[in-house]
Enzyme design. Structure first.
Site, PDB file in Angstrom:
ATOM      1  N   CYS A 161       0.830  -1.208   0.000  1.00  0.00           N
ATOM      2  CA  CYS A 161       0.000   0.000   0.000  1.00  0.00           C
ATOM      3  C   CYS A 161       0.871   1.268   0.000  1.00  0.00           C
ATOM      4  O   CYS A 161       1.509   1.562  -0.993  1.00  0.00           O
ATOM      5  CB  CYS A 161      -0.974  -0.054   1.181  1.00  0.00           C
ATOM      6  SG  CYS A 161      -2.320   1.121   0.982  1.00  0.00           S
ATOM      7  N   ASP A 203      -1.608 -12.141  30.566  1.00  0.00           N
ATOM      8  CA  ASP A 203      -0.203 -11.753  30.396  1.00  0.00           C
ATOM      9  C   ASP A 203       0.614 -11.972  31.678  1.00  0.00           C
ATOM     10  O   ASP A 203       1.678 -12.594  31.648  1.00  0.00           O
ATOM     11  CB  ASP A 203      -0.091 -10.283  29.957  1.00  0.00           C
ATOM     12  CG  ASP A 203      -0.802 -10.026  28.640  1.00  0.00           C
ATOM     13  OD1 ASP A 203      -1.046 -11.008  27.909  1.00  0.00           O
ATOM     14  OD2 ASP A 203      -1.128  -8.861  28.344  1.00  0.00           O
ATOM     15  N   LYS A 217      -0.294 -11.324  21.702  1.00  0.00           N
ATOM     16  CA  LYS A 217      -1.247 -11.994  22.593  1.00  0.00           C
ATOM     17  C   LYS A 217      -1.503 -13.449  22.189  1.00  0.00           C
ATOM     18  O   LYS A 217      -1.528 -14.339  23.041  1.00  0.00           O
ATOM     19  CB  LYS A 217      -2.564 -11.206  22.556  1.00  0.00           C
ATOM     20  CG  LYS A 217      -3.536 -11.546  23.631  1.00  0.00           C
ATOM     21  CD  LYS A 217      -3.147 -10.880  24.906  1.00  0.00           C
ATOM     22  CE  LYS A 217      -4.274 -10.584  25.831  1.00  0.00           C
ATOM     23  NZ  LYS A 217      -3.825  -9.641  26.883  1.00  0.00           N
TER      24      LYS A 217
END
Ligand code: XMP
Length: 507
Positions: free
Chosen positions: A78, A221, A363
């Site tokens: 892009c 976490d 994550k």
């Protein structure tokens, strides 16, 4: 390793994640990163990300020409595709906006589009287009509105695609990224499976025999980080602060998660928290009081340990990769999360050095690592919960009575979501208690009770979110169960606000 140079697209991190999923280590750096820093990472290839600007715009991010002197393959996506063409002597024009799905026709065979069919579904999002190519380049793909949707210079190994191969809507986008990996000859030696030993060895080498203190919340976490640190040292001291603003059953659940840990301490500071926020109604004021008190409690714990002859010199934290990488525009909440993560400047004040075993991970990788470590899925896939807890879900003044009502209503909502299989399908769901009462009727009696608002959202990263289209029957059973069994509540409403303009939390 493949280096992603970030020009500010919302989906830049996705490129890094896809490359890692393909087995090659990848890092993302801002487009202002120095050449010396880039060289020191020894990349096998470079991907220039998309970005929101136009190459001719004043102040638009520029590309360091020295990148070409590295002699390694470059792929522009892009904005990256446009800036490559621009700096190498091609022409980019504004207009011909294209947004959404498009069909890419392959014009010519090229190593970057190898293995694709003649016509491919791609995801476009651009206002500018490349209309003239630099010398030595050729167009290898086009769409109806974009004649040069993909270009290549096989000799120099420089490529550009106007569309986004990193998003799911580009059906064979991963194949394109995999082709780039082959062009770079990058080793496919990265996997989360192999990381446990490496991270544990690193933590061992860092902390040696020194003590590590870590605040845990029950969130994924800090949970995974603490399991990793525990594999590296016996001298780990976990602290869970019960601030009295937790959900129903939370303290027991967290105790269960950490039942195998020797030095797991629950500090019951609930009465201090509740009394300090008593009478405070302004959301930011509540957050500040809670944050400051958390630091005080934690600091006292560190002092306690030191007085007992335990030499704590490290602070363990569950910081993950996106927490520390500045990309695009961090949201207000993202910066709040960061302040919370850094426990209010405590490391400097208490002379604690940081140990952050998840600092390079996303994550989904943290969860994968959690599975590797044998942590139960029900702990790894819990919904996020904010640091200030229920204080930001009891709108306005927080009282013991309101907290008790909210806990009951929230646990009914979560229970129904789990039973119906919708818990896993939502990013986050919870109940909030509105600071007004309304009239109702129960039996023959007029009631005057609180209103519970239900919030359930779907999201990929909490930066944006949509309200979950839960089945009406499910909402109905949650509502009637709450009104029937939670004393003091006579009305339930469902929040149908997207983020933006709303936030996920109410305060
Ligand atoms: P908002 O409400 O800003 O929240 O849309 C986005 C995500 O961040 C969580 N959140 C927090 N997490 N400390 C945290 O640890 C905080 O102070 C905090 N505030 C919001 C929120 O639950 C959602 O997942």
């Amino acid at each position: 390793m493949i280096l992603i140079i970030d020009f500010g697209s919302q989906v830049s991190h996705l490129i890094t994640r896809r490359i890692r999923q393909l087995g090659v280590f990848s890092e993302i750096v801002p487009c202002t990163t120095s050449m010396a820093a880039i060289k020191s990472m020894k990349p096998d290839g470079i991907i220039l990300s998309g970005g929101p600007r136009s190459v001719y715009e004043k102040g638009a991010p520029d590309m360091n020409r020295e990148l070409f002197s590295l002699g390694i393959p470059i792929l522009g996506i892009c904005y990256g595709h446009q800036i490559l063409a621009h700096v190498l002597g091609g022409k980019v024009v504004s207009g011909s906006r294209e947004y959404g799905l498009g069909r890419l026709s392959i014009l010519k065979s090229s190593s970057i589009l190898e293995g694709l069919s003649g016509s491919e579904q791609v995801w476009m999002s651009h206002g500018d287009s490349v209309i003239e190519l630099p010398e030595g380049f050729e167009a290898v793909g086009s769409t109806a509105d974009c004649k040069i949707a993909a270009f290549a210079n096989e000799k120099e190994r420089i490529y550009g695609v106007q569309f986004h191969p990193e998003v799911q809507h580009t059906v064979n986008g991963t194949r394109i990224l995999d082709n780039f990996i082959s062009i770079c000859n990058a080793k496919k030696d990265y996997s989360v499976k192999g990381l446990v030993k490496r991270i544990v060895d690193e933590v061992k080498a860092t902390v040696k025999d020194d003590g590590v203190i870590m605040a845990v919340s029950g969130g994924v976490d800090s949970l995974v980080a603490s399991f990793l640190i525990a594999k590296a040292t016996k001298n780990l001291h976990l602290v869970f602060v019960d601030n009295g603003l937790l959900r129903k059953g939370e303290v027991d659940e967290v105790r269960e998660i950490f039942s195998g840990f020797e030095n797991f301490n629950v500090v019951d500071a609930s009465s201090s928290f509740i009394s300090r926020i008593g009478g405070v109604t302004e959301p930011e004021a509540k957050r500040k009081i809670i944050g400051n008190l958390f630091v005080e409690v934690f600091e006292r714990k560190v002092e306690d340990l030191r007085e007992n002859g335990i030499n704590v010199s490290y602070l363990g934290q569950g910081t993950i990769y996106p927490d520390r990488i500045e990309s695009a525009q961090p949201s207000k909440s993202a910066s709040l999360i960061k302040t919370h993560h850094n426990v209010g400047g405590l490391p400097e004040r208490m002379k604690l050095r940081l140990v952050e075993p998840l600092r390079d991970l996303y994550k989904d990788e943290v969860r994968e690592l959690g599975i590797e470590l044998g942590i139960g899925k029900r702990f790894l896939f819990r919904h996020p919960f904010p640091g200030p807890g229920l204080a930001v879900r009891v709108l306005g003044e927080v009282t013991g009575e309101k907290l008790a009502i909210l806990r009951e209503a929230d646990s009914i909502f979560i229970d129904e979501l789990k039973k119906s299989g919708f818990y896993e399908k939502t990013w986050q769901a919870f109940a909030a208690l509105l600071p007004v009462k309304s009239v109702g009727v129960m039996g023959d009696e007029r009631t005057y009770g609180y209103i519970i608002a239900l919030r359930a959202v779907v999201s990929a990263d909490a930066m944006t979110a949509d309200w979950a289209k839960l089945p009406l029957e499910l909402l109905e059973s949650v509502s009637s169960r709450i009104v029937r069994s939670v004393k003091g509540v006579n009305r339930v409403v469902y929040d149908i606000t997207q983020k933006p303009p709303g936030t996920i939390e109410f305060e």
